[in-house]
Structures are given as C-alpha cells and as structure tokens.
Design an enzyme around this catalytic site. Structure first.
Site, short mmCIF file in Angstrom:
data_model
loop_
_atom_site.label_atom_id
_atom_site.label_comp_id
_atom_site.label_asym_id
_atom_site.label_seq_id
_atom_site.Cartn_x
_atom_site.Cartn_y
_atom_site.Cartn_z
CE1 TYR A 143 0.72 -9.41 5.05
CE2 TYR A 143 -0.76 -8.89 3.36
CZ TYR A 143 0.35 -9.11 3.64
OH TYR A 143 1.29 -8.60 2.75
CG LEU A 160 8.47 8.51 0.60
CD1 LEU A 160 8.39 7.51 -0.40
CD2 LEU A 160 9.76 9.61 0.36
#
Length: 347
Positions: free
Chosen positions: A53, A243
């Site tokens: 990351y 979502l």
C-alpha cells in the site's frame, strides 16, 4: 464498538476495522493520522494495512508508504499498545517488491523486518499472506477460474515451508497470529491441516472481498470458517463505493475511486447498478442510510470477525463509524436476501 476474539487467537478486535490503503496517495500523512485518532476515539482498535500500500495507483515510488504513515503515528502518539495491527506479505507477481518472488521461507523474514521497520514497531499482531502463490479466483477471476494447472504436492510443500518460517517469527516475537487473504475454502482447509500436522501458527482469519454485491464466501468459505475456527475479515464491504449509491444514474463524483479506476476493477457493470438500485430501495423502505445498512449487514454474518472500511475524508469516516451501533431487523435481513436472489453475482 463491539469487540470479539479473532478466530482461535487471543486478539480482541473491534468488529469494524480501519482500512488504510489510500494513505499516501488519495490521503496525506496528516489525513491518515486524523483518521486513526478519530477511529480510536470511537472505540475501533483494529487497523489493516499491507506492504504494497497505498493503491490508486500502486507504484514503485509509493510501495510501503502506508506502513510508514502508520509507523509515524505510533512514534508521534506512543499508542502502539492501543492498536491491533494487521499487515500483509505480497504474493507472487508483485513486481515492485522482491521482483515478484513467491512467498517462501526465504522471503518471510526480510519482509517481516521491512514491515517492522516502516511501522516502527517490534511486532505485528496479525500477519497475512495477501494472495496465494498458486493464484486466486478473487478480483473477478472467478468467471474463468481453472485450477487444473495446480500442483497439489507443490502447494502443500510451500505451506510446510512457509509455516516453518512463520513459526520462527512467532518464537522471535515479531508476529502474534497468522492469516490469509484472497484464499479459497480448499486453501484454508489445507493451511489448517498442514499446521495441525507439522506445526506452525494455525490461521485465525481470512481476508476476502465480501459485500451485498460480492457473496462468494457464503457457501464453502463460510463452512470452512465455522468448522476451522477461522474468522472472515471482509474488505470492500461497500463494493468500492457502489453500495453508497453515489455512482447511480451515471454520476462520477470528483476524486472518487471510479474517477481513478474507471471500471472499479471489473465491478462496474449494468447488473451492478440494477442491484444497487434494489438495495437502495430497501434502505429507503426501512429508513436506513445505505452505508449503515451495508456495513451492519456484513457485521451480522455468522462467520464475520471484522469488517474493513476505508475513507478518504473524515465525513466518510464518521458515517461508517455510526454503523457500529446498528443492528438490522429480521425484516431487513429478509429483504436483503430477496434482493440477492433477484440480483446474484452482479460482477
């Protein structure tokens, strides 16, 4: 914030986990530190990261920066003991680390040392393998998955080799528990069986993608979790923002993940938007925020240990934190299952 034991370990973790993969690209060091401060104040004690990351994008120049940001927070705050810390060893093919070498007893010690140095700590609470050497059906590869080229003897030999190296790290005190990521039910069962047979840390968690839109884990993986005492550690519970509803009707918010990754890693499909519309209707019907509904649903799953959420702003973080105290009714759960049956596997 609710807390539970992670698998068979002694790690007591909040059932919401702070994800960190944008710290160093979409988020600055200061923003990452502010997120940690706020999450801990709300009762979260669990942070997930990885040696590779940040993402969006992944690059040789930024690999390891997220761990460094967390390490600088530990150094600044002196609060290492307040955090259950999870990080990951990249699997085969990650060109920016170890020239893409597969996970092995040779790579594990120096990879652990690299993470410890960047994180400015002497131990990692949960050490995970980011994806299996043999490959994975995750990230939309399920549509063409073909395991016929796998070599079972080679896979088992690798597991024995890796567990030996991990046990040495346990004995050194550098890792407390072991977990997997992007793993299958068969893989989980094999890792558990090898640990039982030859020793080494038995996995306590599996970190796989899981959300209302991505329910690959509901059958075989769920059964493996329950029977092998392995907890799910769900990532992308908001389906990379789908979502939330923010991408409906062609919307493309500035700075959003879709603005950086046009197809959301293969998740952007017409059927996905149709499914999201139906989930948003359930939220409206029961007067729920769709973010709260999606996160609370994940938290309620019987094989769930913790649910990772990420945020690129403190406003998004606050919204996610509120889901920690929400319990969905039986009627809501039944309505969500009905939508799933009508819109299965939309990507």
């Amino acid at each position: 914030m609710h807390k539970k034991k992670l698998g068979s370990s002694d790690l007591l973790v909040s059932d919401l986990c702070l994800g960190s993969m944008t710290w160093g690209t979409q988020n600055t060091l200061e923003e990452g530190h502010a997120q940690i401060d706020r999450a801990l104040a709300a009762g979260i004690n669990f942070i997930d990261t990885a040696e590779m990351y940040p993402v969006n994008p992944i690059s040789a120049e930024t690999v390891g920066r997220t761990e460094e940001i967390i390490g600088e927070w530990f150094a600044r705050s002196g609060r290492r003991a307040d955090v259950v810390l999870a990080t990951k060893h990249s699997g085969e093919g990650m060109a920016h680390v170890r020239e893409g070498a597969p996970i092995s007893s040779k790579t594990i010690p120096r990879t652990v040392e690299g993470s410890l140095k960047r994180l400015q700590t002497d131990h990692i609470d949960l050490y995970q393998f980011h994806w299996p050497n043999r490959g994975s059906y995750m990230f939309r590869k399920n549509w063409s998955f073909d395991p016929s080229g796998q070599d079972r003897a080679e896979t088992v030999a690798h597991m024995e080799d890796a567990l030996g190296a991990l046990q040495r790290e346990v004995e050194r005190g550098t890792i407390r528990a072991f977990g997997l990521s992007n793993e299958s039910a068969w893989g989980m069962a094999q890792w558990a069986a090898v640990a039982d047979r030859v020793g080494g840390p038995r996995q306590v968690a599996v970190q796989n993608e899981y959300s209302l839109l991505c329910r690959l884990a509901d059958t075989d993986v769920a059964e493996a979790c329950i029977n092998e005492q392995i907890d799910m550690f769900a990532f992308s519970p908001l389906a990379t923002g789908l979502l939330t509803g923010k991408y409906q009707d062609g919307a493309l918010p500035e700075g959003s993940r879709m603005s950086l990754n046009a197809d959301l890693g293969g998740r952007k499909t017409p059927r996905a938007f149709e499914a999201v519309a139906s989930y948003l209707e359930v939220a409206r019907r029961f007067d729920l925020h769709p973010v709260h509904m999606a996160l609370a649903w994940c938290r309620a799953r019987p094989f769930m240990g913790s649910v990772i959420f990420g945020a690129t702003s403190l406003e998004q973080l606050e919204l996610c934190l509120e889901a920690g105290e929400i319990t969905l009714s039986t009627e809501v759960m039944e309505a969500l299952d009905a939508v799933h049956r009508a819109h299965p596997m939309p990507y």
